[in-house]
Design a protein around this motif. Structure first.
Motif, PDB file in Angstrom:
ATOM      1  N   SER A 759      42.365  52.684  53.002  1.00 24.27           N
ATOM      2  CA  SER A 759      43.827  52.654  53.172  1.00 24.27           C
ATOM      3  C   SER A 759      44.391  51.274  52.856  1.00 24.27           C
ATOM      4  CB  SER A 759      44.183  53.048  54.601  1.00 24.27           C
ATOM      5  OG  SER A 759      43.773  54.370  54.870  1.00 24.27           O
ATOM      6  N   HIS A 760      43.692  50.229  53.292  1.00 22.50           N
ATOM      7  CA  HIS A 760      44.175  48.872  53.034  1.00 22.50           C
ATOM      8  C   HIS A 760      44.223  48.586  51.533  1.00 22.50           C
ATOM      9  CE1 HIS A 760      44.775  44.561  53.361  1.00 22.50           C
ATOM     10  NE2 HIS A 760      43.695  44.373  52.610  1.00 22.50           N
ATOM     11  N   ILE A 761      43.142  48.939  50.842  1.00 19.92           N
ATOM     12  CA  ILE A 761      43.123  48.700  49.397  1.00 19.92           C
ATOM     13  C   ILE A 761      44.222  49.514  48.724  1.00 19.92           C
ATOM     14  CG2 ILE A 761      41.744  48.932  47.294  1.00 19.92           C
ATOM     15  CD1 ILE A 761      39.246  48.532  49.017  1.00 19.92           C
ATOM     16  N   GLY A 762      44.395  50.751  49.172  1.00 23.36           N
ATOM     17  CA  GLY A 762      45.434  51.598  48.587  1.00 23.36           C
ATOM     18  C   GLY A 762      46.830  51.032  48.771  1.00 23.36           C
ATOM     19  N   LYS A 763      47.085  50.454  49.956  1.00 22.05           N
ATOM     20  CA  LYS A 763      48.413  49.875  50.209  1.00 22.05           C
ATOM     21  C   LYS A 763      48.673  48.670  49.306  1.00 22.05           C
ATOM     22  CE  LYS A 763      48.675  51.420  55.025  1.00 22.05           C
ATOM     23  NZ  LYS A 763      48.664  51.006  56.462  1.00 22.05           N
ATOM     24  N   VAL A 764      47.665  47.809  49.138  1.00 18.61           N
ATOM     25  CA  VAL A 764      47.830  46.649  48.250  1.00 18.61           C
ATOM     26  C   VAL A 764      48.004  47.112  46.811  1.00 18.61           C
ATOM     27  CG1 VAL A 764      46.749  44.557  47.352  1.00 18.61           C
ATOM     28  CG2 VAL A 764      46.543  45.129  49.775  1.00 18.61           C
ATOM     29  N   ALA A 765      47.265  48.146  46.416  1.00 21.21           N
ATOM     30  CA  ALA A 765      47.345  48.650  45.044  1.00 21.21           C
ATOM     31  C   ALA A 765      48.699  49.261  44.734  1.00 21.21           C
ATOM     32  CB  ALA A 765      46.247  49.676  44.802  1.00 21.21           C
ATOM     33  N   SER A 766      49.432  49.648  45.753  1.00 26.64           N
ATOM     34  CA  SER A 766      50.730  50.303  45.541  1.00 26.64           C
ATOM     35  C   SER A 766      51.896  49.408  45.935  1.00 26.64           C
ATOM     36  CB  SER A 766      50.784  51.607  46.339  1.00 26.64           C
ATOM     37  OG  SER A 766      50.541  51.360  47.713  1.00 26.64           O
ATOM     38  N   SER A 767      51.645  48.084  45.974  1.00 23.51           N
ATOM     39  CA  SER A 767      52.708  47.164  46.370  1.00 23.51           C
ATOM     40  C   SER A 767      52.675  45.927  45.490  1.00 23.51           C
ATOM     41  CB  SER A 767      52.545  46.773  47.843  1.00 23.51           C
ATOM     42  OG  SER A 767      51.314  46.079  48.019  1.00 23.51           O
ATOM     43  N   VAL A 768      53.656  45.050  45.738  1.00 20.93           N
ATOM     44  CA  VAL A 768      53.701  43.756  45.053  1.00 20.93           C
ATOM     45  C   VAL A 768      53.538  42.687  46.120  1.00 20.93           C
ATOM     46  CG1 VAL A 768      55.041  42.234  43.561  1.00 20.93           C
ATOM     47  CG2 VAL A 768      55.278  44.713  43.338  1.00 20.93           C
ATOM     48  N   PRO A 769      52.384  42.049  46.212  1.00 26.89           N
ATOM     49  CA  PRO A 769      52.119  41.125  47.319  1.00 26.89           C
ATOM     50  C   PRO A 769      52.752  39.749  47.157  1.00 26.89           C
ATOM     51  CG  PRO A 769      50.204  41.266  45.901  1.00 26.89           C
ATOM     52  CD  PRO A 769      51.206  42.222  45.342  1.00 26.89           C
ATOM     53  N   GLY A 806      37.961  46.702  44.687  1.00 29.70           N
ATOM     54  CA  GLY A 806      38.426  45.974  45.863  1.00 29.70           C
ATOM     55  C   GLY A 806      37.376  45.880  46.947  1.00 29.70           C
ATOM     56  N   SER A 807      36.628  46.952  47.158  1.00 33.28           N
ATOM     57  CA  SER A 807      35.594  46.935  48.202  1.00 33.28           C
ATOM     58  C   SER A 807      34.451  45.989  47.831  1.00 33.28           C
ATOM     59  CB  SER A 807      35.054  48.352  48.415  1.00 33.28           C
ATOM     60  OG  SER A 807      34.485  48.864  47.208  1.00 33.28           O
ATOM     61  N   LEU A 808      34.125  45.909  46.546  1.00 31.93           N
ATOM     62  CA  LEU A 808      33.070  44.972  46.125  1.00 31.93           C
ATOM     63  C   LEU A 808      33.531  43.533  46.286  1.00 31.93           C
ATOM     64  CD1 LEU A 808      31.727  46.809  42.941  1.00 31.93           C
ATOM     65  CD2 LEU A 808      30.639  46.654  45.193  1.00 31.93           C
ATOM     66  N   HIS A 829      47.612  53.298  32.839  1.00 30.88           N
ATOM     67  CA  HIS A 829      47.286  53.855  34.150  1.00 30.88           C
ATOM     68  C   HIS A 829      46.827  52.797  35.142  1.00 30.88           C
ATOM     69  CE1 HIS A 829      43.353  53.326  32.335  1.00 30.88           C
ATOM     70  NE2 HIS A 829      42.787  53.518  33.514  1.00 30.88           N
ATOM     71  N   ARG A 830      46.379  51.635  34.631  1.00 32.38           N
ATOM     72  CA  ARG A 830      45.701  50.682  35.516  1.00 32.38           C
ATOM     73  C   ARG A 830      46.694  49.719  36.164  1.00 32.38           C
ATOM     74  NH1 ARG A 830      41.645  49.179  32.263  1.00 32.38           N
ATOM     75  NH2 ARG A 830      40.172  50.601  33.286  1.00 32.38           N
ATOM     76  N   HIS A 831      47.394  48.942  35.401  1.00 35.77           N
ATOM     77  CA  HIS A 831      48.393  47.971  35.875  1.00 35.77           C
ATOM     78  C   HIS A 831      47.819  47.023  36.923  1.00 35.77           C
ATOM     79  CE1 HIS A 831      51.667  49.881  33.699  1.00 35.77           C
ATOM     80  NE2 HIS A 831      51.229  51.061  34.116  1.00 35.77           N
ATOM     81  N   HIS A 832      46.735  46.349  36.541  1.00 39.24           N
ATOM     82  CA  HIS A 832      46.143  45.368  37.446  1.00 39.24           C
ATOM     83  C   HIS A 832      46.823  44.007  37.358  1.00 39.24           C
ATOM     84  CE1 HIS A 832      42.009  47.467  38.226  1.00 39.24           C
ATOM     85  NE2 HIS A 832      43.051  48.210  38.553  1.00 39.24           N
ATOM     86  N   VAL A 833      47.630  43.808  36.350  1.00 38.94           N
ATOM     87  CA  VAL A 833      48.423  42.584  36.225  1.00 38.94           C
ATOM     88  C   VAL A 833      49.887  42.977  36.152  1.00 38.94           C
ATOM     89  CG1 VAL A 833      48.873  40.518  34.860  1.00 38.94           C
ATOM     90  CG2 VAL A 833      46.534  41.397  35.029  1.00 38.94           C
ATOM     91  N   ILE A 845      48.360  39.383  40.242  1.00 45.49           N
ATOM     92  CA  ILE A 845      47.199  40.276  40.260  1.00 45.49           C
ATOM     93  C   ILE A 845      46.964  40.683  41.711  1.00 45.49           C
ATOM     94  CG2 ILE A 845      44.755  40.532  39.699  1.00 45.49           C
ATOM     95  CD1 ILE A 845      45.065  38.345  37.631  1.00 45.49           C
ATOM     96  N   PRO A 846      47.479  41.835  42.133  1.00 44.89           N
ATOM     97  CA  PRO A 846      47.350  42.235  43.542  1.00 44.89           C
ATOM     98  C   PRO A 846      45.907  42.278  44.026  1.00 44.89           C
ATOM     99  CG  PRO A 846      48.944  43.628  42.390  1.00 44.89           C
ATOM    100  CD  PRO A 846      48.282  42.799  41.348  1.00 44.89           C
ATOM    101  N   MET A 847      44.967  42.560  43.122  1.00 40.79           N
ATOM    102  CA  MET A 847      43.563  42.655  43.518  1.00 40.79           C
ATOM    103  C   MET A 847      43.057  41.345  44.120  1.00 40.79           C
ATOM    104  SD  MET A 847      41.189  45.218  43.049  1.00 40.79           S
ATOM    105  CE  MET A 847      41.330  45.963  41.434  1.00 40.79           C
ATOM    106  N   ASN A 848      43.667  40.242  43.758  1.00 40.02           N
ATOM    107  CA  ASN A 848      43.265  38.954  44.316  1.00 40.02           C
ATOM    108  C   ASN A 848      43.987  38.635  45.625  1.00 40.02           C
ATOM    109  OD1 ASN A 848      41.249  37.995  42.545  1.00 40.02           O
ATOM    110  ND2 ASN A 848      42.793  37.480  41.008  1.00 40.02           N
ATOM    111  N   HIS A 849      44.715  39.601  46.161  1.00 41.58           N
ATOM    112  CA  HIS A 849      45.420  39.415  47.439  1.00 41.58           C
ATOM    113  C   HIS A 849      44.943  40.417  48.484  1.00 41.58           C
ATOM    114  CE1 HIS A 849      48.575  36.680  45.786  1.00 41.58           C
ATOM    115  NE2 HIS A 849      48.273  37.310  44.664  1.00 41.58           N
ATOM    116  N   LEU A 850      43.703  40.884  48.349  1.00 44.05           N
ATOM    117  CA  LEU A 850      43.202  41.911  49.264  1.00 44.05           C
ATOM    118  C   LEU A 850      42.705  41.335  50.572  1.00 44.05           C
ATOM    119  CD1 LEU A 850      41.235  44.157  46.730  1.00 44.05           C
ATOM    120  CD2 LEU A 850      43.207  44.867  48.096  1.00 44.05           C
TER     121      LEU A 850
END
Length: 1190
Positions: A759-769, A806-808, A829-833, A845-850
């Motif tokens: 859930s935490h990863i999903g919330k970060v993935a669907s937001s702008v941190p 994100g889990s890794l 589909h990805r939008h990691h940046v 890059i939201p992945m770096n704010h997990l």
């Protein structure tokens, strides 16, 4: 200094009135000044030119700003007061003086009235005394204004000679330009800033008259300036093109008469034109013409040759110099260092020093570099007189290294004369060259050097640079030696090595790694770069000061292989730069049997390096001291500017392509000369003996000492009975070492996660941190959809990938995703940046704010390259087991551009080199009517290279059968049909049991030293990813299938009505990937859910024999069929069918439902695509379709 500024009101000169004097030749005016000075003050303040030092500083620190363009505008303003000296011509002069004054008020000088009697205007010019600034000794005279009639009243005749340079040095009287400009800047009303100067007195008129007499007595100013410009052009010509006539070829073929007939040379060129027969090159330069703007190319200036060349250049209009100019002294420009501490030199000496700098055994290509500071740095390194000096100790070290390099090859030739070894004969200087680069780099702080090279000279490099044990090299020649390790192994001249030792010159520890390489000569280039980048990344070396790379090349391959170009273009990209690589080209002047005329179109094999502004240093390999100096400069360049540099060792190949090859078949004349060539060691030893640096006994003792070392190692090598590939590891992993060489565990833990983590990863993935960050409206809708999925405890493909990554990261595993357009994803589909829509280049890059202490996530769009980028990522993945490195193709079939990396490195890497690597390939695949090029990732090719036997059924009762399969296979091939399974397979890639760390405190080098061996490499993973499934409404996975206790499913069995009553099932369809959704839709439409069962094979290799056997036994009455959307001769059928038959002990046939065989992967016609789809669906669900074949 001159500045060209574009000011408004260009037509004002036409409105200025003349003074009207019939005797005054100066068109004095009643012009307007207000607009002129207004624009002068405002525009000049904004646009005034930088000084030279400011320019260098600015451009070395900042990127050049965009050039502003100012449009000319006409001003029709109110009348303004007149200035007495301003005209259309003189106003340009005033503007230049004003710019100079803004820089330095002392740079402008006094004014004096020079009007003749009767002239109603007041003409103010700078006083006579035009003395050249810093004049050369041969021209240190005072020059006057030309035609100074009527007290030198014609300014415009001197303007072409640059008013700032010539006029600004005049002596002054009362009033000055400084006063005028100060008044103007202070806002003085128009017409009041100017203060009329005093008229000339009798004495001052006498001074002017004297100046005029000097003009008549001295040489013409135009001629003096032209001569200086000519000398500057000559200096530049040598800097730009001097390398074309440098003496680079150690064979001296250009001066050799192969046919024993008189050599005819044109008188205007003399012996300076290299007629390289049979190669047709000029000292390693295919351009056989002498540059037209270089006068000579001899150590001692040949007057006759100079005269002829001078005549040609004069007729050609280049310089206008004459023989009499040879002994004239010319002031040297700031763009040369040939003068040392002397500001001026005679032309004869200028040419001689240019010859010594650019036309001897070193040829320098650098003037294409668009950075002034870098060009000046190189000029200083090669032009400064006496700069290439070596101490006696350095010379003795160089001799000792040459002894080792030469005698090693001679030892191998004596012991194994009939063995191929691809020796270094003809370029023995390579060994001291590499050691010099390493010594200099070590002194500058580098402690890890990663090298890549082709096979020629590899054994010598292993022995004398990496310091591989000689007995380990020698035992490779023993045909009776047995292999102790699994796998095929490789030829001795392809193997790599990893070694840490003390650098004796710097007394610092240094780690050396030579990467193993196949016969594809330049294929290892991007691999080395990727490994270097990874080592820099993991040790925090953001500037490349600790870790560096050296790449060795052959001349033919460097010019001919496109991967060289691709690798160069990665050199300055943010996510790929290694902050400079030293390239060393072993230029044999031949490729196998092909001479350079047929092998390349460029003058040099190194011209490809020009694309990245890398300096190129050509050097004659028979001059060891020149080679050492060039290598020192190359190492210093890399340390100073952190950019690539190329050293071109122009040498020869004493033997054929290998020791068994006969080169006289194709290059008879060249090899006649080579047979006569004295070895470089002998030449250099004779030189040092003649200089008194060493004596003959000392030289012979050095040879004897190394020969003894080789003999002792040869004796020890006979004790070796088993060949251990582990002794040749180029990239050992600490996490892969165990005391007995086996994994500590053969079970894989669950790859599921706690729901709060999901859930935490999903919330970060669907937001702008990040606050105050504006994203695109369409992206807002995508993030909203993600939030809804998380709320519903469901993931789609993009979210599943996000959660795996994100889990890794949370577990400290670095994740790097690279490829074309991966930041957004090819299919959006990805939008990691995320990109701020209001601020340029602002990204998030939201992945770096997990997590607070997470590992870093790297996602980077690559250049439009597959071969180079996949090789780079493969090298990156070699560096650490604690990383998930992924390369995604834009479309799956784009992997064919990187087939060499796949075939030569990824597939057989463990078998050939025991190389650890866990790279993941994401290959979009699927027949969706998009045409032949964007449909198939060619799965048949990957499956064909799997190393399992289709006709042998493994022991299915073996404990941990699935893990043992992974232990034995060369790579994993999967085609997932659900996002959840994709999530699990990515996490499994890291959590496999083969990745246990070393005991606490045990380092890699210690493990190697005590005999610890790698248990197994981390497995490569090939994933055929979907396209339409990215947004398919049925391609969803519940959180329940991703929680703790869940695993990757190698096979997903039928779970519908057919599974409830298996005895009613008449057909069992096996499939993989996207086609499953087409089959379920068709089955439902035909109402055949009880008669047809569908089983998905998610992991194709290693083949899941155990699970498929259970599926086949579950439906005893069902006929078996394989269904795929690919054509029959492609896809998975030829791989799956024999293994399925082996699974069921060939009790039943395995039928085929799919497209017919075809040459192309897919049709380009949408209707045809749909027709083919319906045809094989009809076959799949027609229960009588196969009866005619029974």
């Amino acid at each position: 200094m001159a500045a060209v500024l574009v000011f408004a009101a260009p037509g004002h000169g036409a409105d200025l009135g003349a003074c009207g004097s019939p005797t005054c030749r100066y068109e004095c005016t009643c012009g307007r000044l207000q607009d002129k000075m207004f624009h002068l003050r405002t525009c000049a303040a904004k646009l005034r030119p930088l000084t030279a030092s400011q320019t260098v500083k600015t451009f070395s620190q900042n990127k050049p700003a965009a050039i502003r363009t100012f449009q000319q505008i006409r001003c029709y303003s109110a009348p303004v007061a007149a200035e007495p000296f301003l005209s259309g011509t003189s106003s340009n002069y005033v503007e230049e003086m004003y710019c100079a004054w803004l820089e330095n008020p002392k740079s402008v000088h006094k004014m004096v009235s020079l009007c003749s009697p009767g002239c109603p205007g007041t003409h103010s010019v700078d006083q006579a005394g035009l003395e050249l600034r810093n004049p050369p000794a041969s021209a240190s005279q005072v020059l006057g204004l030309q035609g100074a009639r009527n007290a030198v009243c014609t300014l415009e005749r001197i303007l072409p000679l640059s008013p700032i340079f010539v006029v600004s040095r005049l002596m002054g009287l009362d009033q000055s330009w400084d006063i005028f400009f100060r008044n103007t800047n202070a806002g003085a009303p128009p017409g009041t800033a100017y203060q009329s100067p005093l008229s000339l007195s009798r004495s001052s008129l006498a001074t002017v008259a004297h100046a005029q007499s000097l003009v008549e007595a001295q040489p013409n100013v135009d001629k003096l300036v032209e001569d200086h410009l000519a000398v500057q052009s000559l200096i530049r010509a040598y800097q730009v093109r001097g390398h074309h006539i440098a003496k680079l070829d150690p064979l001296g073929i250009s001066c050799v008469n192969f046919d024993d007939a008189p050599v005819t040379v044109s008188s205007n060129v003399g012996h300076h034109v290299a007629q390289l027969d049979p190669l047709g090159i000029l000292d390693a330069d295919l351009d056989s013409s002498v540059p037209a703007d270089i006068i000579s190319s001899t150590d001692k200036l040949d007057l006759a040759v100079f005269k002829e060349r001078l005549r040609m250049l004069t007729v050609g209009g280049f310089y206008g110099l004459h023989e009499s100019d040879l002994d004239k002294v010319f002031h040297l420009p700031t763009t040369t260092f040939i003068g040392g501490q002397e500001p001026a030199l005679p032309l004869r000496e200028i040419i001689r020093r240019l010859e010594m700098a650019y036309c001897q055994h070193i040829g320098v290509e650098f003037m294409f570099i668009n950075d002034l500071e870098q060009c000046q740095w190189i000029r200083q390194k090669f032009e400064t007189p006496g700069i290439m000096q070596f101490t006696n100790e350095e010379k003795r070290t160089l001799l000792a290294r040459l002894v080792r390099s030469t005698r090693f090859e001679e030892f191998l030739q004596r012991k194994w004369s009939s063995e191929k070894r691809f020796g270094l004969e003809g370029c023995e200087v390579l060994i001291p060259a590499l050691k010099t680069i390493i010594d200099m780099s070590s002194a500058n702080g580098v402690d890890y050097v990663i090298m890549g090279m082709p096979h020629r000279g590899r054994l010598n490099v292993l022995a004398n640079v990496i310091r591989k044990e000689l007995e380990q090299i020698f035992c490779q020649f023993d045909s009776k030696l047995e292999a102790a390790d699994e796998g095929s192994g490789d030829m001795k001249y392809h193997l790599g090595m990893y070694h840490r030792r003390i650098n004796r010159v710097t007394d610092r520890n240094i780690t050396l790694s030579l990467v193993a390489n196949p016969s594809h000569l330049e294929a290892a280039d991007p691999v080395v770069m990727g490994k270097t980048k990874a080592e820099q990344f993991y040790c925090g070396d953001t500037e490349g000061k600790k870790v560096m790379s050296i790449l060795l090349h052959g001349d033919a391959a460097f010019a001919g292989q496109g991967i060289v170009y691709e690798t160069f273009h990665l050199s300055d990209l943010p996510s790929y730069t290694t902050h400079g690589t030293v390239h060393v080209v072993v230029n044999n002047q031949i490729g196998f049997t092909t001479d350079p005329r047929m092998a390349r179109s460029s003058p040099y094999p190194t011209d490809v390096a020009r694309v990245v502004n890398a300096p190129i240093f050509h050097v004659n390999s028979d001059d060891p001291e020149a080679v050492m100096y060039v290598c020192k400069v190359a190492a210093e360049w890399r340390n100073t500017f952190h950019k690539d540099v190329v050293v071109d060792l122009v040498c020869y190949r004493r033997n054929g392509h290998n020791e068994m090859d006969e080169p006289m078949f194709t290059q008879p004349l060249m090899y006649k000369q080579i047979r006569k060539q004295k070895p470089v060691l002998q030449k250099y030893a004779e030189l040092l003996v003649s200089q008194g640096v060493v004596n003959q006994p000392e030289y012979e003792e050095e040879i004897s000492k190394y020969d003894k070392i080789c003999e002792e190692a040869f004796t020890r090598s006979k004790d070796e009975k088993i060949l251990h590939i582990k002794h040749w590891l180029d990239s050992p992993w600490p996490g892969f070492f165990t005391l007995d060489g086996q994994p500590r565990s053969m079970t894989c833990p669950s790859t599921g996660l706690e729901e709060d983590v999901l859930s935490h990863i999903g919330k970060v993935a669907s937001s702008v941190p990040v606050e105050n960050f504006t994203i695109h409206g369409g992206l807002s809708r995508i993030l909203k959809t993600r939030r809804e999925l998380v709320t519903n405890r469901t993931v789609d493909w993009a979210l599943a990938e996000y959660m795996a990554f994100g889990s890794l990261l949370k577990e400290g595993i670095h994740v790097r995703l690279s490829g074309q357009d991966v930041e957004r994803g090819t299919f959006s589909h990805r939008h990691h940046v995320l990109h701020d829509q209001n601020v340029d280049k602002r990204t998030c890059i939201p992945m770096n704010h997990l997590w607070p202490n997470q590992a870093p996530y790297t996602v980077c769009n690559s250049s439009l390259s597959e071969y180079g980028v996949l090789g780079f990522e493969l090298g990156f993945a070699m560096a650490s087991p604690n990383a998930l490195v992924l390369w995604e193709a834009q479309f799956g079939d784009f992997n064919n551009m990187a087939q060499c990396i796949i075939d030569q490195f990824i597939c057989p890497g463990q078998a050939k080199w025991v190389r650890q690597n866990g790279i993941v390939l994401l290959l979009p695949h699927g027949m969706e009517g998009m045409g032949p090029e964007h449909s198939s990732a060619r799965p048949e090719r990957f499956l064909q290279m799997c190393n399992d036997d289709p006709d042998v059924l493994p022991d299915l009762q073996e404990e941990n059968f699935d893990i043992n399969q992974l232990y034995d296979c060369n790579w994993i091939v999967v085609n997932c049909s659900t996002p959840g399974n994709f999530f699990h397979v990515l996490r499994r890639q890291i959590l496999l049991p083969f990745r246990k760390p070393l005991p606490a405190g045990l380092q890699v080098r210690t493990a190697l030293a005590i005999g610890l061996v790698p248990a197994i490499e981390q497995l490569k993973l090939i994933v055929f990813t979907p396209k339409s499934l990215l947004r398919h409404p049925e391609a969803r996975t519940s959180f329940d299938e991703m929680l703790p206790g869940t695993h990757f499913q190698r096979v997903i069995p039928e779970a519908g009505p057919a599974a409830q009553d298996p005895h009613k099932v008449k057909r069992l369809l096996f499939c993989t990937g996207k086609v499953y959704y087409d089959l379920t839709r068709e089955r439902k439409a035909r109402n055949m859910e009880e008669e047809v069962a569908i089983t998905r094979i998610e992991q194709l290799s290693p083949f899941p024999f155990d699970l498929l056997l259970k599926e086949a036994q579950k439906y005893p009455s069902a006929e078996l069929a394989w269904c795929q959307e690919e054509h029959k001769n492609q896809g998975y059928y030829d791989y799956v069918k024999p293994r399925l038959r082996t699974t069921i002990d060939r009790a039943k046939p395995v039928w085929y439902a799919g497209r017919d065989p075809a040459a192309a992967p897919a049709t380009g016609n949408k209707k045809t695509h749909l027709t083919e789809l319906q045809r094989f669906l009809d076959t799949a669900f027609d229960l009588d379709a196969f009866k005619k074949f029974s």
